[in-house]
Design an enzyme around this catalytic site. Structure first.
Site, mmCIF file in Angstrom:
data_model
loop_
_atom_site.group_PDB
_atom_site.id
_atom_site.type_symbol
_atom_site.label_atom_id
_atom_site.label_comp_id
_atom_site.label_asym_id
_atom_site.label_seq_id
_atom_site.Cartn_x
_atom_site.Cartn_y
_atom_site.Cartn_z
ATOM 1 N N SER A 21 0.798 -1.235 0.000
ATOM 2 C CA SER A 21 0.000 0.000 0.000
ATOM 3 C C SER A 21 0.825 1.276 0.000
ATOM 4 O O SER A 21 0.278 2.356 -0.222
ATOM 5 C CB SER A 21 -0.928 0.023 1.202
ATOM 6 O OG SER A 21 -2.078 -0.705 0.894
ATOM 7 N N LYS A 38 0.452 3.440 -2.915
ATOM 8 C CA LYS A 38 -0.782 4.210 -3.177
ATOM 9 C C LYS A 38 -0.552 5.721 -3.280
ATOM 10 O O LYS A 38 -1.010 6.354 -4.238
ATOM 11 C CB LYS A 38 -1.848 3.882 -2.134
ATOM 12 C CG LYS A 38 -2.401 2.464 -2.292
ATOM 13 C CD LYS A 38 -3.277 2.060 -1.114
ATOM 14 C CE LYS A 38 -3.826 0.638 -1.293
ATOM 15 N NZ LYS A 38 -4.513 0.165 -0.077
ATOM 16 N N TYR A 97 -2.491 -3.021 -10.684
ATOM 17 C CA TYR A 97 -2.513 -2.761 -9.243
ATOM 18 C C TYR A 97 -1.710 -3.809 -8.457
ATOM 19 O O TYR A 97 -0.888 -3.461 -7.596
ATOM 20 C CB TYR A 97 -3.973 -2.708 -8.750
ATOM 21 C CG TYR A 97 -4.069 -2.622 -7.243
ATOM 22 C CD1 TYR A 97 -3.714 -1.444 -6.575
ATOM 23 C CD2 TYR A 97 -4.461 -3.729 -6.488
ATOM 24 C CE1 TYR A 97 -3.771 -1.385 -5.190
ATOM 25 C CE2 TYR A 97 -4.518 -3.670 -5.102
ATOM 26 C CZ TYR A 97 -4.169 -2.491 -4.456
ATOM 27 O OH TYR A 97 -4.201 -2.428 -3.082
ATOM 28 N N TYR A 156 -4.446 3.338 7.613
ATOM 29 C CA TYR A 156 -5.634 2.480 7.753
ATOM 30 C C TYR A 156 -6.605 3.095 8.746
ATOM 31 O O TYR A 156 -6.711 4.316 8.827
ATOM 32 C CB TYR A 156 -5.212 1.054 8.167
ATOM 33 C CG TYR A 156 -4.215 0.430 7.211
ATOM 34 C CD1 TYR A 156 -4.524 0.259 5.874
ATOM 35 C CD2 TYR A 156 -2.970 0.012 7.651
ATOM 36 C CE1 TYR A 156 -3.612 -0.312 4.990
ATOM 37 C CE2 TYR A 156 -2.058 -0.570 6.773
ATOM 38 C CZ TYR A 156 -2.390 -0.719 5.444
ATOM 39 O OH TYR A 156 -1.499 -1.281 4.578
ATOM 40 N N VAL A 177 1.096 -3.705 4.004
ATOM 41 C CA VAL A 177 1.053 -5.003 4.685
ATOM 42 C C VAL A 177 2.351 -5.797 4.509
ATOM 43 O O VAL A 177 2.566 -6.792 5.185
ATOM 44 C CB VAL A 177 -0.143 -5.877 4.232
ATOM 45 C CG1 VAL A 177 -1.456 -5.265 4.691
ATOM 46 C CG2 VAL A 177 -0.129 -6.103 2.733
HETATM 47 N N1 GLU Z 1 -1.841 -5.515 -2.262
HETATM 48 C C1 GLU Z 1 -2.439 -5.356 -0.979
HETATM 49 C C2 GLU Z 1 -3.962 -5.428 -1.072
HETATM 50 O O1 GLU Z 1 -4.528 -4.797 -1.910
HETATM 51 C C3 GLU Z 1 -2.027 -4.066 -0.383
HETATM 52 C C4 GLU Z 1 -2.593 -3.918 0.974
HETATM 53 C C5 GLU Z 1 -1.877 -2.995 1.855
HETATM 54 O O2 GLU Z 1 -0.634 -2.940 1.863
HETATM 55 O O3 GLU Z 1 -2.579 -2.295 2.598
HETATM 56 O O4 GLU Z 1 -4.590 -6.118 -0.326
#
Ligand code: GLU
Length: 611
Positions: free
Chosen positions: A73, A76, A197, A249, A267
């Site tokens: 993430s 992002k 993604y 989060y 994560v």
């Molecule tokens: N590729 C992970 C997902 O979409 C990223 C999640 C994350 O790092 O928050 O679940």
């Protein structure tokens, strides 16, 4: 001077602090490695790396800062910034919201307009990848990988196993993709967008990379290690905004309240924290808490924020420190030697030229303070702003500067800028601020700027400076008190010399064998390194130090066609023997001239040390 070993053993305190954090939090064993993407479950929970990048491009590293892990993430915010710059803010902002959702990152829910809540939750991030896919088609992932690499300052690879693992299991994200597509947020095929993604989440980074990426965010989009402007300041500031409200989060509110540093976690075990205008932090430790944030990473950020009191909303700034010196021209005259009548005019009008030497960043508060300082004294005719120590100018600062210059122009004050090289980036910015303002002049050297302003004052108060004037020996201050007969005798041993503009008259290092009395034109005296010591005009002596020293210590060059009486030292010595009273007067005059120069030099030193 410390010994070589003394240097080697000294560690910057910030590195010691990071060492201590590493030692202390390495014992922390709470949390669990993410395994909903099966391949992530293979991470070694013992790995722990902390890296901090400063905005001058230094990178501190402690522990496992070279171990690669998947960015997840943390991609992002960067892909959001990339979408803003690639597709334009209007398009991106109309497709993706910026409100915190209060839901978990992988929630299958959209806002009231059926758009993702923000780009930090999966729905928003998948929408960003979709926008890039719309623009770049099959090249979308490569385009993203390249951009991430510019933030990190190196080419980044992909963990194919993690990509395959998430592709095989990521049905929840596929569900989000279809929801977006049915609401027309995604225009392209869901499987194609998700492949972008998932790949972007599988890009491999290290704690060091994350620190440099964070520092680029903290530095308005300029990577402090490579110097590259990676994204626009607009995209960066908006990215930091969504990180602030939604980066951690469903712990985001608590995080910004307690730690106060915009951050994003993934994560994979990484945490990125970007403190604007200060630093970028990257940490890696795969065990996550119940919100999905790295347990040790959180501790490092908390410790950094509390130990150094770095909460971004707990700041103040002293606007007064941008003025390093503020004086009138009388306290720091130019190196041009002035004739008596010029000196009188300048002394009577010394406060008509004000010099303000500035340092550091010219921000909103700094420029406002400068403008109030200017207004606090009677208005001069000239204000010289010396910018040689100014390192940057904020947009707000630039706007206030332009407004201040307009204000000064309305009151017929001439603004003189110094310290900025023509053609440099700074010079271009200044030309932009001052476009349409007629009262602005610029000179590279402060001394030249002061000299120019002095000349204007001399002219304005009737003391025309005529370089074609020819002066006689009787007007020479060094020869003050000599009788007409003595002057005639002295003139008889002198020879009139003619010099062309640019001609070197004296060179440093040569034997000093004669004295010169300038009759017309102007010459300048420079040290071998080019520093100007003085400019002399008709009626002044040079090379007179030959009376005290055997070798020349400076160069003398004609500024324009000039004439001078040259009197060989041995003839002058003979003259002194014949006219002992006159000889004594000359030595007394010389002592007086040196004392005057010393007073000027002391005032300058005083100016430098009193701020
Ligand atoms: N590729 C992970 C997902 O979409 C990223 C999640 C994350 O790092 O928050 O679940």
């Amino acid at each position: 001077m410390p010994s070589a070993t003394g240097w080697a053993s000294s560690k910057p305190p910030l590195l010691r602090f990071l060492d201590r954090c590493h030692a202390q939090f390495a014992t922390e064993d709470d949390g669990a490695v993410a395994d909903y993407i099966p391949e992530l479950g293979k991470a070694d929970p013992a790995h722990f790396g902390i890296s901090l990048a400063t905005l001058d491009g230094h990178v501190y590293e402690v522990g496992d800062t070279k171990i690669p892990f998947t960015i997840q993430s943390i991609s992002k915010p960067f892909v959001f910034a990339l979408a803003l710059d690639t597709l334009g803010a209007a398009k991106v902002e109309s497709a993706i919201g910026v409100e915190p959702s209060g839901d978990p990152f992988n929630s299958i829910r959209l806002n009231a307009e059926n758009h993702p809540f923000n780009p930090m939750v999966n729905a928003g991030a998948i929408a960003c990848s979709g926008l890039i896919h719309e623009a770049k088609g099959d090249g979308a992932f490569e385009y993203i990988r390249q951009a991430l690499g510019r933030f990190a300052g190196r080419e980044l690879g992909v963990d194919e196993a993690v990509y395959a693992s998430e592709s095989a299991t990521g049905d929840r994200n596929r569900a989000i993709g279809y929801l977006l597509r049915t609401n027309a947020v995604l225009k392209d095929r869901v499987d194609l967008v998700l492949s972008v993604y998932f790949r972007q989440c599988a890009v491999l980074v290290t704690a060091r990379d994350i620190a440099v990426m964070a520092a680029t965010l903290a530095n308005r989009g300029v990577n402090p290690v490579t110097g590259e402007q990676v994204m626009t300041p607009y995209a960066i500031s908006r990215t930091l905004s969504v990180m602030t409200s939604s980066g951690m989060y469903d712990y985001a509110g608590e995080w910004i309240y307690r730690v106060g540093i915009p951050a994003k976690s993934g994560v994979g075990g990484g945490i990125l924290a970007a403190l604007p205008a200060r630093l970028g932090l990257g940490s890696y430790s795969p065990k996550l808490d119940k919100h999905g944030n790295s347990v040790r990473g959180i501790k490092v950020c908390e410790a950094l924020s509390s130990h150094y009191d770095l909460h971004m909303l707990n700041r103040s700034d002293d606007a007064r420190n941008s003025i390093i010196a503020d004086y009138d021209m009388g306290r720091n005259p130019s190196r041009r030697s002035r004739r008596a009548h010029e000196q009188q005019i300048l002394a009577a009008h010394r406060d008509e030229v004000r010099v303000i030497e500035l340092v550091g960043t010219l921000s909103f508060s700094n420029v406002d303070y400068v403008s109030r300082q200017l207004a606090s004294k009677p208005r001069p005719q000239f204000v010289i702003f010396d910018l040689r120590r100014v390192t940057s100018l904020t947009r707000a600062g630039a706007r206030l500067v332009t407004e201040e210059f307009r204000e000064l122009a309305a009151h017929r004050v001439t603004v003189v800028l110094s310290g900025v090289k023509r053609g440099s980036r700074e010079w271009q910015i200044i030309t932009e601020w001052t476009a349409g303002i007629s009262n602005v002049r610029d000179f590279y050297l402060l001394d030249t700027a002061i000299e120019w302003a002095e000349d204007q004052i001399v002219y304005r108060y009737g003391g025309a400076i005529d370089f074609h004037d020819t002066t006689e020996l009787s007007e020479q201050p060094l020869l003050a008190g000599l009788t007409p007969e003595e002057l005639t005798d002295l003139a008889s041993v002198g020879m009139v010399r003619h010099y062309k503009a640019g001609e070197k008259i004296i060179s440093a290092g040569e034997a000093a064998t004669s004295l010169y009395f300038l009759r017309s034109g102007a010459v300048h005296i420079t040290l071998p390194d080019g520093v100007r010591l003085a400019t002399l005009t008709a009626g002044m002596a040079f090379g007179e130090m030959a009376l005290l020293e055997s070798h020349r210590s400076a160069d003398v060059t004609a500024d324009m066609a000039a004439t001078a009486f040259e009197i060989p030292l041995r003839d002058f010595d003979r003259f002194r023997k014949q006219h002992p009273r006159a000889g004594e007067a000359v030595m007394r005059n010389l002592a007086q001239l040196l004392a005057d120069r010393l007073i000027v030099a002391n005032t300058k030193v005083d100016l430098l040390t009193s701020y």
